[in-house]
Design a protein around this motif. Structure first.
Motif, PDB file in Angstrom:
ATOM      1  N   TYR A 292      22.990 -35.269  27.663  1.00 18.65           N
ATOM      2  CA  TYR A 292      22.677 -33.850  27.809  1.00 18.65           C
ATOM      3  C   TYR A 292      21.162 -33.680  27.875  1.00 18.65           C
ATOM      4  O   TYR A 292      20.454 -34.192  27.024  1.00 18.65           O
TER       5      TYR A 292
ATOM      6  N   SER B  66      27.086 -33.805  21.950  1.00 21.99           N
ATOM      7  CA  SER B  66      26.078 -32.846  22.422  1.00 21.99           C
ATOM      8  C   SER B  66      25.296 -32.249  21.260  1.00 21.99           C
ATOM      9  O   SER B  66      24.088 -32.006  21.375  1.00 21.99           O
TER      10      SER B  66
ATOM     11  N   GLU C 286      33.620 -34.650  22.113  1.00 22.30           N
ATOM     12  CA  GLU C 286      33.094 -33.295  21.926  1.00 22.30           C
ATOM     13  C   GLU C 286      34.097 -32.430  21.162  1.00 22.30           C
ATOM     14  O   GLU C 286      35.300 -32.511  21.396  1.00 22.30           O
TER      15      GLU C 286
ATOM     16  N   TYR D 135      34.504 -22.561  23.491  1.00 20.19           N
ATOM     17  CA  TYR D 135      33.805 -23.349  24.505  1.00 20.19           C
ATOM     18  C   TYR D 135      34.189 -24.808  24.317  1.00 20.19           C
ATOM     19  O   TYR D 135      34.487 -25.246  23.211  1.00 20.19           O
ATOM     20  N   ARG D 136      34.141 -25.572  25.378  1.00 22.84           N
ATOM     21  CA  ARG D 136      34.536 -26.977  25.331  1.00 22.84           C
ATOM     22  C   ARG D 136      33.674 -27.792  24.378  1.00 22.84           C
ATOM     23  O   ARG D 136      34.142 -28.707  23.737  1.00 22.84           O
ATOM     24  N   SER D 137      32.379 -27.443  24.281  1.00 21.57           N
ATOM     25  CA  SER D 137      31.449 -28.236  23.486  1.00 21.57           C
ATOM     26  C   SER D 137      30.269 -27.370  23.049  1.00 21.57           C
ATOM     27  O   SER D 137      30.088 -26.240  23.522  1.00 21.57           O
TER      28      SER D 137
ATOM     29  N   TRP E 148      27.205 -28.010  23.879  1.00 27.35           N
ATOM     30  CA  TRP E 148      26.415 -27.850  25.103  1.00 27.35           C
ATOM     31  C   TRP E 148      26.912 -26.653  25.904  1.00 27.35           C
ATOM     32  O   TRP E 148      26.128 -25.808  26.342  1.00 27.35           O
ATOM     33  N   ASP E 149      28.230 -26.556  26.102  1.00 25.17           N
ATOM     34  CA  ASP E 149      28.785 -25.445  26.869  1.00 25.17           C
ATOM     35  C   ASP E 149      28.518 -24.106  26.185  1.00 25.17           C
ATOM     36  O   ASP E 149      28.196 -23.118  26.847  1.00 25.17           O
TER      37      ASP E 149
ATOM     38  N   THR F  54      24.743 -23.256  26.734  1.00 25.91           N
ATOM     39  CA  THR F  54      24.345 -22.985  28.118  1.00 25.91           C
ATOM     40  C   THR F  54      25.103 -21.820  28.737  1.00 25.91           C
ATOM     41  O   THR F  54      24.698 -21.325  29.781  1.00 25.91           O
ATOM     42  N   ARG F  55      26.153 -21.359  28.092  1.00 27.38           N
ATOM     43  CA  ARG F  55      26.903 -20.215  28.634  1.00 27.38           C
ATOM     44  C   ARG F  55      26.719 -18.947  27.832  1.00 27.38           C
ATOM     45  O   ARG F  55      26.758 -17.857  28.375  1.00 27.38           O
TER      46      ARG F  55
ATOM     47  N   SER G 266      21.711 -24.113  34.717  1.00 23.22           N
ATOM     48  CA  SER G 266      22.429 -24.166  35.988  1.00 23.22           C
ATOM     49  C   SER G 266      21.581 -24.667  37.120  1.00 23.22           C
ATOM     50  O   SER G 266      20.468 -24.981  37.032  1.00 23.22           O
TER      51      SER G 266
END
Length: 181
Positions: free
Chosen positions: A9, A74, A146, A162-164, A166-167, A170-171, A181
């Motif tokens: 990451y 992450s 994750e 969120y999946r992780s 990091w997600d 970043t979202r 992005s």
């Protein structure tokens, strides 16, 4: 060293860019403030770096032992770049330093009790500010290790999943999302 193959990451670049953008936004605010109140805006200048010095593998291992679990990739990589983030809340979150991270049932028993299982079994990552907290849930683990990350806030029902980590970062956070992005 983050991993034998290097980081998965790109936290270092992302955090530097977010940090720079927050400073640029502050400078625009100072420049556009009326002359009589410019000193008030200037007084709220963000610190040079919104993070802290990252932790090493030895400290990560010590805290993983304290928590009784290996942290997801992450989040581990994030901590190696910055042990916490945005102490002054100039971006979307105040992420706690690893020494303050703990299980929700221990850190915020009221939240865990109010929402019940599995809320108490989440890892409490951020300061509870304005009705929002970020959590990691080890009950849902992806094949890459994750954990599911949760945004829990009073202005939306339940949790956003969120999946992780990091997600989530970043979202959920505009400053991070525009740079990732």
């Amino acid at each position: 060293m983050i991993t034998p193959d290097g980081p998965r990451y790109p936290w270092a670049g992302l955090l530097r860019t977010v940090n720079r953008r927050i400073h640029e936004r502050h400078e625009r605010s100072v420049a556009s403030a009326p002359p009589r109140s410019r000193h008030l805006v200037e007084a709220h200048r963000p610190p040079e770096w919104l993070g802290t010095t990252g932790v090493g593998e030895e400290e990560l291992a010590r805290h993983e032992e304290r928590l009784g679990i290996r942290l997801p990739p992450s989040y581990r990589e994030f901590l190696q770049i910055s042990n916490g983030w945005d102490v002054e809340s100039y971006s979307c979150l105040h992420l706690l330093p690893l020494a303050e991270v703990g299980w929700t049932r221990d850190v915020d028993p009221h939240l865990a009790e109010t929402w019940g299982d599995p809320m108490g079994d989440t890892l409490y990552l951020s300061e509870y500010i304005d009705g929002q907290v970020c959590l990691l849930f080890p009950g849902v683990v992806a094949p890459d290790g994750e954990w599911q990350a949760w945004d829990f806030a009073t202005w939306h029902p339940g949790v956003l999943e969120y999946r992780s980590f990091w997600d989530l970062m970043t979202r959920m956070c505009p400053e991070f999302a525009s740079e990732a992005s």
